[in-house]
Write an enzyme that holds these catalytic residues in place. Sequence first.
Site, short mmCIF file in Angstrom:
data_model
loop_
_atom_site.label_atom_id
_atom_site.label_comp_id
_atom_site.label_asym_id
_atom_site.label_seq_id
_atom_site.Cartn_x
_atom_site.Cartn_y
_atom_site.Cartn_z
N HIS A 167 -16.30 11.03 11.20
CA HIS A 167 -17.52 11.50 11.87
C HIS A 167 -17.71 10.82 13.20
O HIS A 167 -18.06 11.44 14.20
CB HIS A 167 -18.78 11.12 11.06
N GLU A 182 -0.81 29.36 11.07
CA GLU A 182 -0.73 27.92 10.81
C GLU A 182 0.34 27.59 9.78
O GLU A 182 0.55 26.43 9.43
CB GLU A 182 -2.08 27.40 10.28
N ASP A 195 -1.91 22.38 11.86
CA ASP A 195 -1.42 22.69 10.51
C ASP A 195 0.00 23.22 10.53
O ASP A 195 0.78 22.97 9.61
CB ASP A 195 -2.36 23.69 9.81
N CYS A 201 -4.73 27.17 19.54
CA CYS A 201 -5.98 26.42 19.47
C CYS A 201 -5.79 25.07 18.79
O CYS A 201 -6.74 24.33 18.61
CB CYS A 201 -7.08 27.23 18.78
C1 PEP Z 1 -4.97 23.70 13.59
O1 PEP Z 1 -4.58 23.58 12.43
O2 PEP Z 1 -4.22 23.56 14.58
C2 PEP Z 1 -6.37 24.02 13.87
C3 PEP Z 1 -6.77 24.32 15.09
O3 PEP Z 1 -7.24 23.96 12.84
P1 PEP Z 1 -7.80 22.56 12.24
O4 PEP Z 1 -7.33 21.45 13.14
O5 PEP Z 1 -9.25 22.69 12.19
O6 PEP Z 1 -7.14 22.54 10.91
MG MG Z 2 -5.84 24.28 10.83
#
Ligand code: PEP
Ligand code: MG
Length: 586
Positions: free
Chosen positions: A204, A446, A470, A517
Amino acid sequence: MNLPTEPFFKISFVLHGVAAAPGIAIARAQLVSHATLEVAHYDIAPEQVDDELARFDTALATVRAEFEALHERMKGDDAPAEFGAFLDVHWMILTDTQIAKEPKRLIAEQHCNAEWAVTQQMKTLVEQFEQFEDPYLRERSHDVVQVVERIVKALMGRPSELPVINPLHATALIAHDLSPADAIHFKESAFAAFVTDVGGATSHTAIVARSLGIPAVVALHNARSLIREAESLIVDGDNGLVIVNPDQHVLAEYELKQSGQRLERKKLTRLVATRAVTLDGTSIDLHANIELPSDAKACIENGADGVGLFRSEFLFLHRDDLPTEDEQFESYRAVVTGLQGRPVTIRTFDLGADKRMPGLGDRPSDNPALGLRAIRLCLAEPKLFMTQLRAILRASAFGRLRILIPMISNAHEVTQTLGFIARAKAELVRDGIAFDNDVPVGGMVEIPAAVLSLGYFAEHLDFLSIGTNDLIQYTLAIDRTDDAVAHLYDPLHPAVLKLVAQAIRSANKANTPIAVCGEMAGELRLTRLLLGFGLRNFSMHPAQLLTIKQRVLTSSIADCELVANRILRTDDPEKIISALAKLNAL
Ligand code: PEP
Ligand code: MG
């Protein structure tokens, strides 16, 4: 004899932790709380027991009043909804009999002082919490400690007030741990940095630091006990270092670095309104990743073209009930109106694995990252999913919204999700509620399986977004939360690069818009490589946007493609690194 005004030997030392938020702060240390838990133990006479019990009750009332005041303060300002949830957890702990009553039994039976009784009870509870298998419940032991700290402070006549910041110098907050309620204070106090003994890069505190744009280093283990009040510090949030009592040379070096960074930052702000276009005229979209509705402001300030990823599960990660449809709707609407006409991509809840919610798909699992997570969990919890979809669709009437499905791996997940969305729309039509009927639906790539069968997803979805965090975890079989294998987590692994490139190329071929992303999108050394793979849409933390934009403005797609193709032809990590270095030096 001339005595120096300050102790003449200040030992300089360096503490290594986890870099949680970037930047450099040169500041004086301000220690908070934890030491108050090392309380004295003394006996009280039998006739003093009633007074001691009353003293304990008064302390509880003081803390209750503090929480109420914090709650009030949050109502007016734009504190993220998440903080309210944090506060609710602390309130529950404070009013639970284990904390509100059990210490009184100890005082009455053992004739001990109240501070001792409550800290003994805290230790018992912490031990119990630490036995839990569920990481969410284990984490709650920190909340117990934070609540007890407040009670002890109140018993000692030092209620937990806002730390007073000396306006004459920058202040770095040094804490064993920082509670959510402390985080609210950050919004109002001009701290220069913070440093904690516990926590990880995704704790957090790290999330809050990043959203506040101040450097932070966490997981230092002994910072709270080794650093003394008002000692001078360098907090290097880029490298996860805290330098205590730096000598003049080190200080001078960091001052130079810091002013360089400030100048750089200032120069970058000139690019806010500039379109990200490469030297050869290709326009690139730069979007932001956000966790809380209040992050919308940072998106605008940093010139984001939109929100590429709103991690909606953060809305209730730290509460033990689900947000209602109206609560969610308000959050989504706040983001979409805050983005003033720019597109906003809301990822449906990515719960499970490290982001668990008590009572939701909460079976013990040996491999939670491979279990009931993300879209799998949503499809298994129709009520949860429908509530969210209705809330998102309702918000779509207020701006340009897009729905993003996390962790797709199978065709039937797409079919089922589209079925759910159709049902949610039909319900809204029945209820006479407005929404955007053409809201685009995309999927997160992912899992290697999704890359290798991308054709289907590109055909049936409106857009795609590669979650490299991921994708790396699942390609390399590296648990992204496990310290022990963190050194193997490598975005430049040839297998990862091949998968990312393949996903981008397949989507481009199918004319389906694709973004990245994951964290790779905000890594400066990878911008040109991703451009060379054909990526035209990047989504990252708002603080990174202008740095990446500057790189785009000085890049030529033709050069990037040439080197990217060379990199894809080799499996030799050293060749990859040297080709990339050359590309970045162009
Ligand atoms: C990712 O897995 O790259 C992603 C953007 O999602 P998170 O980091 O929230 O798992
Ligand atoms: Mg992810």
